[in-house]
Write an enzyme that holds these catalytic residues in place. Structure first.
Site, PDB file in Angstrom:
ATOM      1  N   GLU A 177     -21.878 -22.710  13.889  1.00 20.12           N
ATOM      2  CA  GLU A 177     -21.880 -23.849  12.962  1.00 20.12           C
ATOM      3  C   GLU A 177     -21.054 -23.605  11.704  1.00 20.12           C
ATOM      4  OE1 GLU A 177     -25.953 -24.910  12.200  1.00 20.12           O
ATOM      5  OE2 GLU A 177     -26.364 -25.404  14.275  1.00 20.12           O
ATOM      6  N   GLU A 373     -28.169 -24.934  20.948  1.00 21.76           N
ATOM      7  CA  GLU A 373     -29.384 -25.164  20.150  1.00 21.76           C
ATOM      8  C   GLU A 373     -29.795 -26.619  20.303  1.00 21.76           C
ATOM      9  OE1 GLU A 373     -29.264 -24.214  15.958  1.00 21.76           O
ATOM     10  OE2 GLU A 373     -28.189 -22.341  16.349  1.00 21.76           O
TER      11      GLU A 373
END
Ligand code: IFM
Length: 473
Positions: A177, A373
């Site tokens: 991320e 995720e």
């Protein structure tokens, strides 16, 4: 692809996943390990940030977290009990190179040796993330990700860590991320290092991508042929209430800063022109993006990790309106509050948006996708030795159906990792938000598999979710 499974409840139709679909759960080093000063580990930006009053909910820190550093073997035992085929974890750069450069700490590497060996002994495939936000503090003291040099230090660290574990770990992710590191760390400062510097956020975004590309080039040439490399992005589906030009333009702007700013250069398309033009008032792209950088960033990956939690809702706003928060670089856009069903963290639940996002990525991304995720935080409690987390279970099953829908429409999704294996340190929210499929009592460190964890175990054992309902028997 709907078939009936004789083992399933009578009359329950199943949505089957592809035969070699990878099922796992994910964690990150700083969120679970604890032991922040053990065995020569250096301080990271998250140690510094958490020690700064007012930055993290309740003054929580990386201690004790889940004490996974000492309890990794029994945690791997839990993974085996759940039937996980793979485990996504991150390596703590400050354990391996305490100051972020130069000297390597053998005791740090030895911990990951022990973890990987335990996983392999249990038949669980390790999936290693090289960077999940715990930048060595000494690098931040020299500018952190705003400093181009950090990208080169990251590549050095990636190369030595990959070389050390290359005989046992085949699946690698460079950076988790980068949007969060750039825009939450340097943009609105709600994450470490806690700076409010929108120009610095753009510089950081470029240097994170550059670090990814340099790491790819450092690892790939010496990697065995069966190694598969990736980056993990938190991509958002952008929703608007009306289908008119102004709303589409607002969505396009947010999509630019959250998604295309990363997807386009990784795919070799360079930075999106509209984003560069729109953020010109913030950053001097010519100075930051040097000759050859875009080729480095576009170094081929083998798969792309996708993290999805909830949709982003936007609307057009007056041209001089600058939204609060991480999109401060954008003018003329308003971020709308979440609505409808929310998680305990206040995040909107929208599984359909997940399918839409995956279908879009199926068109825009040339490599297979892995859901690295997906999960939800709710306030759980242990009662009579059980955690009956029905809201999380519903979220899990609905989002698995959403993944199945995308696959049935032709999107190449190869695996799903629940966030998270364990309740853990949820960054600025400290220990106040529980994302785990396994409950952690931080006082005693007792683990209790939640109802959602048992549900995931049943999904894994059948490689399928039911078409309706949430009771998997
Ligand atoms: O806990 C985080 C994780 O570290 C990165 N992705 C989002 C999760 C939930 O906020």
């Amino acid at each position: 692809m709907t078939t009936t499974d004789p083992e399933a409840q009578v009359g329950q139709e199943l949505l089957r996943f592809p035969p070699d679909f990878v099922w796992g759960a994910a964690t990150a080093a700083f969120q679970i390990e604890g032991a922040t000063t053990a065995d020569g580990r250096g301080p990271s930006i998250w140690d510094t940030f958490a020690a700064t009053p007012g930055k993290v909910h309740g003054g929580d820190t990386g201690e004790p977290a889940c004490d996974h550093y000492h309890r990794y073997a029994s945690d791997v035992g839990l993974m085996a009990e759940l039937g996980l085929g793979a485990y996504r974890f991150s390596l703590a750069w400050p354990r391996i190179q305490p100051s972020g450069a130069g000297r390597v700490e053998p005791r740090g590497l030895a911990f990951y040796d022990r973890l990987v060996d335990e996983l392999l002994d249990r038949g669980i495939q390790p999936v290693a993330t090289l960077y999940h936000w715990d930048l060595p503090q000494e690098l931040e003291d020299h500018g952190g990700w705003r400093n181009r040099d950090t990208a080169y230090r990251f590549a050095d660290y990636a190369a030595l860590t990959h070389a050390h574990l290359a005989d046992r770990v085949q699946l690698w992710t460079t950076i988790n991320e980068p949007w969060c590191s750039a825009f939450l760390g340097y943009g609105n400062g709600i994450h470490a290092p806690g700076l409010v510097d929108p120009r610095g956020a753009l510089e950081a975004a470029h240097h994170l991508l550059l670090g990814h590309g340099l790491a790819m080039r450092a690892m790939r040439p010496s990697a065995p042929a069966d190694h598969r490399f990736s980056i993990v992005l938190n991509l958002c589906s952008v929703s608007v209430d009306q289908d008119d030009e102004a709303h589409r333009a607002a969505a396009h702007k947010v999509d630019g800063l959250q998604n295309r700013l990363f997807l386009d250069p990784l795919a070799g398309r360079g930075y999106p022109e509209d984003v560069v033009a729109r953020t010109a008032w913030l950053g001097d792209w010519q100075r930051v993006v040097r000759d050859g950088d875009l080729e480095v960033i576009a170094s081929p990956v083998d798969w792309m990790g996708v993290n999805y939690y909830s949709p982003t809702r936007v609307a057009p706003a007056p041209a001089d309106h600058v939204p609060d928060g991480p999109f401060a670089g954008l003018r003329g856009v308003a971020l709308l509050p979440p609505r409808g069903e929310l998680t305990g963290f206040g995040w909107e639940v929208d599984a359909r948006a997940f399918t839409e996002l995956l279908e879009r990525l199926g068109r825009d991304v040339a490599v297979p996708l892995v859901i690295t995720e997906n999960g939800s935080a709710f306030p759980d409690a242990v009662s009579d030795g059980e955690v009956v987390d029905l809201a999380r279970t519903r979220y899990l099953v609905d989002h698995l159906r959403a993944v199945h829908t995308a696959i049935s429409r032709g999107v190449d999704v190869r695996g799903y990792f629940a966030w998270s294996l364990l309740d853990n340190f949820e960054w600025a929210a400290g220990y106040s938000q529980r994302f785990g499929i396994v409950h952690v009592d931080y006082r005693t460190q007792a683990r209790t598999v939640k109802h959602s964890g048992r549900t995931l175990a049943r999904v894994i054992s059948r490689n399928a979710v039911p078409t309706s309902g949430y009771d998997l028997g």
